[in-house]
Design a protein around this motif. Sequence first.
Motif: not given
Length: 359
Positions: A117-141
């Motif tokens: 269920s995409g963004a709603w999938t239990p186990g992967f879910y986090h609030p919509s205003d949070q980014l979650g994991d960004m292993p590639e690093g945060m964008p500056s653009s």
Amino acid sequence: MKIGRLWLWAAMLLATWIASSAQETRKIIIDQDAAGPAGTDQQSILLLIQSPQTEILGITVVTGDQWLKTEVAHTLRMLELIARTDIPVVPGAEYPLVRRQEETELWEQRHGRVAWSGAWTPGFYHPSDQLGDMPEGMPSSKPVDDDAAHFLMRMVHKFPNQVTIYEGGPMTNLALAISIDPEFPRLAKELVFMGGSLNPLTDDPEFVDTPQREFNLWFDPEAAHIVLRAPWRKIVCTPVDISVKTRLTTELITQIKVGDTPAARYVAKYARLHGQYNYLWDELAAAAWLNPSLISKKETRFMDVDLDRGGNYGNTLTWADQAKPTFELRPVEVQVDLNTKKFYEMFVDLLTMQTPKSH
């Protein structure tokens, strides 16, 4: 002598025209639920960017596999890593038109659990205003200060009958554009989308249990209903049925690792295999648009989505011409089979290709 010079001049003009035609690019907007890093969403974007055939007018983003803000961040960062920050990234819809997470959870209690269920999938879910994991690093653009629906509308008015709309996620952005401007689909060149499921031949439990359920259409069925009934000049569909004939494998990733391009390095570092069902969903839709000869069999169907709020809510509906309902439906070119070897070769070649497009 004058006639000879005239023929030479004509030949030179013809050669110039042929060279110009060969270099002519195809305009495309990528509408994507751009989960990342890597994965089918980002990898399909990369294939389209890497191709010398394309002029990417922009990447419009919609909540689907992940939340909108997360997807925008992954896309911006991917573009930074491949030195293509010239491509606009445009945020779109954060929620489906009607379906909501809480209602879907109640629906699952009655009709059974949904595998993805995409963004709603239990186990992967986090609030919509949070980014979650960004292993590639945060964008500056940053994304452009616009919204996806109006960007889509503006581009097809600027380049009438020239812009392909590539849809790799839920169709919310497209439905909003159609609702605001009914001329939008008429002015586009075509719609190419990954989505829908007819009767896939697979042992994947997700589709054995529910063969007509496919995430992109299921997540926002009302949007898909609006889009599939709109007056597009042409609609091409890459359904589950053909997608499950593909796999991302360790061998393919190893071949990509050999390539010393920013795109290859990105995929080699962040691509992940999850179990045995690593389908190249969106990559196939992108590659088949670039090279239609990859598809060895196709058929015309008429397609819609079940909007009854029962157990089949969001499932794909299709009919042959002689069996379709009397209300207006659009013909859809449905891909049925492919040259898998040729597709894999193209997948690797594009990702490892040195391209002069990078900035």
